[in-house]
Design a protein around this motif. Structure first.
Motif, short mmCIF file in Angstrom:
data_model
loop_
_atom_site.label_atom_id
_atom_site.label_comp_id
_atom_site.label_asym_id
_atom_site.label_seq_id
_atom_site.Cartn_x
_atom_site.Cartn_y
_atom_site.Cartn_z
N THR A 102 87.79 -6.45 91.59
CA THR A 102 86.52 -5.79 91.92
C THR A 102 85.36 -6.60 91.38
OG1 THR A 102 86.81 -4.46 89.94
CG2 THR A 102 87.28 -3.39 92.04
N VAL A 103 84.18 -6.02 91.49
CA VAL A 103 82.98 -6.64 90.94
C VAL A 103 82.64 -5.87 89.68
CG1 VAL A 103 80.54 -7.07 91.35
CG2 VAL A 103 82.17 -7.24 93.24
N ASN A 104 82.26 -6.56 88.60
CA ASN A 104 82.01 -5.78 87.38
C ASN A 104 80.73 -4.98 87.50
OD1 ASN A 104 80.18 -7.95 86.72
ND2 ASN A 104 80.35 -7.36 84.58
N SER A 137 80.83 -2.12 88.97
CA SER A 137 80.96 -1.31 90.18
C SER A 137 81.62 0.03 89.91
CB SER A 137 81.75 -2.07 91.24
OG SER A 137 83.09 -2.22 90.82
N SER A 187 84.72 0.57 88.71
CA SER A 187 86.14 0.64 89.04
C SER A 187 87.00 0.98 87.83
CB SER A 187 86.60 -0.69 89.63
OG SER A 187 86.34 -1.72 88.72
N ALA A 224 76.82 -7.05 85.27
CA ALA A 224 77.11 -6.59 86.63
C ALA A 224 77.13 -7.75 87.59
CB ALA A 224 76.08 -5.57 87.08
N GLY A 225 78.02 -7.66 88.58
CA GLY A 225 77.97 -8.59 89.71
C GLY A 225 78.98 -9.72 89.70
N ASN A 228 87.02 -7.17 96.14
CA ASN A 228 85.88 -8.04 95.90
C ASN A 228 85.84 -9.19 96.91
OD1 ASN A 228 83.88 -9.67 94.92
ND2 ASN A 228 84.79 -10.00 92.90
N LYS A 256 74.34 6.02 97.41
CA LYS A 256 74.51 5.47 96.06
C LYS A 256 75.92 5.72 95.53
CE LYS A 256 70.03 5.62 93.72
NZ LYS A 256 69.28 6.61 92.93
N LYS A 286 79.85 3.58 96.79
CA LYS A 286 80.53 2.45 96.15
C LYS A 286 81.52 2.97 95.09
CE LYS A 286 78.69 -2.01 94.72
NZ LYS A 286 77.48 -2.56 94.09
N LEU A 287 81.01 3.93 94.28
CA LEU A 287 81.85 4.48 93.22
C LEU A 287 83.07 5.19 93.80
CD1 LEU A 287 79.28 6.05 90.72
CD2 LEU A 287 80.92 4.23 90.25
N ASN A 295 86.22 3.42 95.02
CA ASN A 295 87.25 3.13 94.03
C ASN A 295 88.30 4.24 93.96
OD1 ASN A 295 85.94 0.74 93.24
ND2 ASN A 295 84.56 1.92 91.92
#
Ligand SMILES: Cc1ncc(C[n+]2csc(CCOP(=O)(O)OP(=O)(O)O)c2C)c(N)n1
Ligand code: SF4
Ligand SMILES: [Mg+2]
Lengths: 353, 610
Positions: free
Chosen positions: B27-29, B31, B33, B62-63, B91, B142, B145-146, B149
């Motif tokens: 994943t992307v940090n 995010s 997860s 992040a990212g 990701n 918003k 994304k969460l 997961n």
């Protein structure tokens, strides 16, 4: 005259042989000094001994700390009955912070130098002032590194000269200005050659709860006492401009007041002692922080050597009180209060299953 | 190469691989997860199946890419496993590389639009319309994304046949008390699960089945374990400066202290915590507090250790107790802050100039992070010296399954501290005189009300009376006594754990987080190559006799460690030059946790030459 504000006993007459807890001046002494004859640091040591003796502080309840330098050697020369901690260069504040957390009942006095505090130890100095750890913090300021043989320190004045003729071309750090800026609630400047003022300031500092910061000009007779130095005895004596005359009456003595109304400012210390500041040239209110700033700034601009109690705020909470620690010092707590019961571990384990 | 698991499944001839595989989520940090991965791991754990989790994260908020790996192992192996069996490739930045690194036959779950089937056709793809499903889970952009997961948790749950009830329990635990959040997440899992049930055809061998191997076990990371140990050891002055991967030790400790060390009636705290201005100040505060008699500690990582050097030498020379945790990360310099390492072994052991050496504890499991935290305070007090506890990022920050910790039985050992009454009785006190002949002197605390109690602590030369000295004989006396004290410590520090196989010609020595990889590697060597090994796990420095005996009684000893310079191997050679030739080295130092296959391969390669 300071004598116009005195206690009914004590400072008025000859110093009695024993203090209120029955100890003699000798009980507050340390090992013989190994500093150069005439070193300002020794003069300060004498006043530290006197202050603790006259206040009747239990010597075993004192912790005396320092960094590294000639100045930092001096805790060995006073209060032999107190535990001493000669730490590393510039790091005394962190030691004091740890000691203060572990045992908030101790009275801490730290002695440092201008090299120790204004250069290598600047970071720790700034943070102990910001935290307001209860202690008396004395900088014995001679404008040079005495122990490493006379290099300029960061408090040397612009244009002052080393013995070799080398001129300092960097501006000095004003430690008192810095202390006021950081919210230190007891800021004073004094001179090793003004024992009367110094001992009163030291006593007031010991009465203060929080970091009491004293920048004491303390001539290095070996490396910085020549013409062209702004930290020599001669220069300091001539230039010293006291803001006020300082009288101190400890909580255990009665005040006999004898002064013209309006000529003295009275500061009540948190332990019940009193500081009396007798006006010399016009008004100076040491509880006005902004004014303290301006005064220090202006004195520097005018190349004036101002001494006295520059700023005081007896209401500022100190760090240890804010932590709401157990009444018994942490250092003396036993297993029954330090190790939670088995149920606590069971509960934690349950939460991890 | 076939995995052991794949092999045992094919041996059983069922085509099913049960409770023996690894899942990696890319994943992307930032995010969010982490919660989903915890839920996934916990729900498998709750089914009684041994699990371990490793979070491979960047030094960034992040990212940047992050990978979370869950190892499911019916045999209880909890080290890192190199091969990934099931990839959840969320990701886009790394998905191509991630899928390329899979073994043929592995599983890849990914967002349909990534079209990863075009990258690899020899893995089993499950392509999921995550975007559509997330839109079904919430109208709030918003939150999508969460919740995505949690949707993959549902999909994975369906494919592996994880009990839905366990997932629900895990979610309730994860979001304790937050009813709305729980409902939202439960719903997202269900959407994922229902979709997978209807739309995916199961075409891979991986399954979970209930076992009973986790009853009574806990899941915890080493830093939290150490924090619990510190609290029960009575740590009362805690100083720290934030640094990865050590911060969570003090942060967790603060939480626990607030919960269990504030008197419910008076509201008074039996501890002080200070976030210092830097590590130099942190260790100074710890030393000040230790000198004054508190149980003090600080926690840091490599860069902090370097800063502490001068003060730690001061503590050694003036004999002040304190405990220093070093949660090792990759160096030198800033290195790779979020990668694991064991390269501070020698730097910590010998920290500071002059002749210095320090008692150093080497926990090899989360249980030992807990126990050794306690032992460290006793040793610091007993030996009046700074004691290091060397953990690392893998042990400290990753989730490990462990037995429940047991309540300490031994009372505190506060060492040789004289009270005023004792001094009065003895009539004499000299701070640095070796009265008992074990190298350990008596100390007093400031505030002790006796005219003889005070002494002067100095980092300069000092004699037995703590007076200043430059006399050669005083210096020798002091340094030799410190050495004697260190020798006394050899029999006090935790003994090595030895598993001796009488038929084994070769031995393995390891410490810290290498332990689980070594254990698994020994099984591999035995089962795959018929190579018998003995194993000594070092648990502390200085060495004790067991190590010498172990080396003496084997032909070759492989020292397994996670640093470039074979620091432990060299330290053993230094102390046992006569045995130097027997000592071989296995070094893993790329920043990833060491795995069993690496150890096995490295030993076999050298054995072939031997
Ligand atoms: C880390 C470190 N760097 C340098 C020194 C060398 N050193 C000892 S004393 C000193 C300067 C002391 O100056 P100051 O604090 O002004 O004390 P003084 O001797 O003037 O009283 C220095 C640089 C040291 N002891 N430690
Ligand atoms: S060198 Fe200077 S500061 Fe040091 S003892 Fe001598 S006079 Fe004092
Ligand atoms: Mg100086």
């Amino acid at each position: 005259m300071v004598d116009s504000v005195t206690a009914t006993k004590g400072t008025a007459g000859p110093t009695p042989a024993t203090n209120r807890i029955g100890l003699t001046l000798a009980d507050y002494k340390g090992s013989p000094s190994t500093l150069c004859d005439g070193c300002g640091h020794d003069a300060i040591t004498s006043q530290i001994i006197k202050a603790f003796f006259e206040l009747g502080v239990e010597p075993h309840m004192v912790a005396k700390l320092s960094g590294i330098g000639c100045s930092s050697k001096t805790p060995a020369y006073f209060l032999n009955r107190a535990h001493g901690f000669n730490s590393t260069h510039g790091r005394m504040p962190s030691i004091a912070t740890g000691v203060g957390m572990a045992n908030s009942q101790l009275i801490q006095i730290g002695v440092s130098g201008d090299g120790d505090s204004a250069s290598i130890g600047m970071g720790q100095l700034v943070h102990i002032l910001r935290r307001n750890i209860p202690m008396v913090y004395v900088v014995e300021n001679n404008g040079v590194y005495g122990l490493t043989k006379g290099q300029f320190s960061a408090t040397a004045d612009l244009g002052s000269k080393l013995k070799s003729g080398v001129m300092n071309d960097l501006p000095p750090i004003d430690l008192c200005g810095l202390a006021v800026e950081l919210g230190c609630a007891f800021v004073a400047r004094s001179f090793a050659g003004d024992p009367k003022q110094l001992v009163s300031l030291l006593k007031a500092a010991i009465s203060h709860k929080g970091t009491a910061f004293l920048d004491v000009i303390s001539p290095c007779v070996t490396f910085n006492n020549h013409d062209g130095s702004t930290k020599s005895y001669k220069y300091a004596k001539e230039a010293e401009t006291p803001l006020h005359e300082i009288g101190y009456v400890p909580f255990f003595e009665q005040i006999a007041v004898d002064y013209e109304p309006g000529s003295v400012t009275e500061v009540k210390m948190h332990d019940g002692s009193h500081v009396f500041l007798k006006k010399l040239h016009g008004d100076y209110d040491p509880t006005d922080r902004l004014n303290a700033h301006t005064t220090i700034f202006k004195a520097n601009q005018d190349k004036q050597f101002l001494t006295g109690l520059l700023y005081i705020d007896e209401k500022k909470p100190d760090f240890t009180s804010q932590l709401n620690l157990t009444d018994q010092p942490l250092a003396l707590l036993k297993e029954d209060s330090l190790r939670p019961p088995k149920e606590a571990l069971d509960e934690i384990m349950q939460s991890l299953m | 190469m076939k995995t052991l698991a794949a092999e045992s499944a094919s041996k059983q001839g069922t085509g099913r691989i049960v409770n023996d595989f690894s899942i990696q989520v890319g994943t992307v940090n930032g995010s969010g997860s982490q919660s989903s991965n915890n839920v996934l791991m916990r729900s498998i754990f709750q089914m009684g199946i041994p699990v371990s989790g490793k979070n491979l994260f960047p030094s960034n908020i992040a990212g940047l890419p992050t990978w979370f790996t869950i190892r499911v192992s019916k045999d209880g192996y909890i080290a890192r496993k190199r091969e990934i069996d099931i990839l959840v490739a969320m990701n886009p930045q790394t998905a191509h590389d991630d899928v390329k690194s899979l073994q043929p036959g592995a599983v890849c779950i990914s967002p349909a639009e990534m079209k990863l089937d075009l990258v690899r056709s020899d893995v089993k793809h499950y392509q999921v319309p995550f975007g559509d499903l997330a839109a079904r889970a919430t109208d709030q952009i918003k939150l999508r994304k969460l919740l995505t997961n949690m949707i993959y948790v549902g999909v994975v749950g369906q494919l592996l046949e994880i009990d839905q009830a366990e997932i629900e329990t895990a979610i309730r635990k994860q979001f304790e008390g937050k009813v709305k959040v729980i409902d939202l997440n439960l719903n997202a899992v269900k959407i994922g699960r229902d979709w997978a049930k209807e739309s995916l055809k199961k075409e891979d061998p991986y399954y979970v089945e209930k076992m009973d191997k986790t009853a009574g076990k806990i899941i915890i990371d080493g830093n939290a374990a150490a924090a619990i140990g510190c609290m029960f050891a009575g740590a009362s002055v805690v100083t720290w400066y934030p640094i990865t991967p050590s911060s969570s030790l003090c942060e967790t400790l603060i939480d626990y202290l607030k919960q269990y060390r504030i008197d419910k009636k008076t509201g008074k705290a039996s501890f002080a915590v200070i976030q210092a201005e830097d590590e130099l100040a942190a260790v100074g505060m710890a030393l000040g507090a230790g000198w004054a008699g508190a149980r003090s500690m600080t926690s840091t990582s490599g860069p902090g250790i370097s800063l502490m050097a001068e003060f730690v030498g001061y503590g050694y020379f003036t004999e002040i107790p304190t405990v220093i945790f070093d949660i090792q990360r990759v160096g030198p310099s800033t290195g790779m802050p979020t990668r694991t390492s064991q390269a501070d072994l020698l730097p910590a052991y010998f920290l500071s100039h002059g002749d210095t050496k320090h008692i150093t504890l080497l926990p090899g499991s989360v249980e030992e992070c807990y126990e050794m935290a306690g032992a460290a305070f006793d040793l610091a007090d007993r030996f009046q010296t700074p004691v290091f506890v060397l953990s690392d990022l893998d042990l400290g920050m990753n989730n490990w399954m462990a037995d429940q910790f047991t309540y300490p039985e031994k009372p505190f050992d506060r060492g040789k501290v004289l009270t005023a009454e004792q001094i009065e009785k003895i009539g004499k006190f000299e701070r640095y005189r070796d009265v008992d002949g074990d190298g350990i002197c008596y100390r007093t605390l400031p505030g002790t009300n006796h005219p003889l109690a005070a002494y002067f602590t100095r980092g300069s030369g000092h004699n037995e009376k703590a007076g200043y000295t430059e006399r050669p004989e005083d210096y020798l006396n002091l340094m030799d006594r410190l050495n004697k004290k260190f020798d006394t410590a050899r029999s006090y520090v935790p003994k090595p754990a030895v598993d001796r196989n009488p038929t084994a010609k070769i031995g393995i020595v390891a410490f810290g987080s290498s332990h689980f990889a070594v254990e698994e590697s020994r099984d591999q060597l035995r089962d795959e190559e018929k190579v018998a090994t003995s194993y000594l796990r070092l648990r502390a420095l200085p060495f004790s006799d067991e190590l010498r005996k172990f080396v003496e009684t084997h032909d070759r000893v492989y020292v397994v460690e996670q640093n470039r310079d074979a620091q432990l191997r060299d330290l053993i050679r230094l102390e046992m030059p006569d045995l130097a030739m027997k000592l071989m080295s296995v070094k893993h130092y790329n920043g990833l946790p060491i795995d069993a296959r690496f150890v096995t391969d490295a030993i076999l390669e050298q054995e072939r030459k031997a």
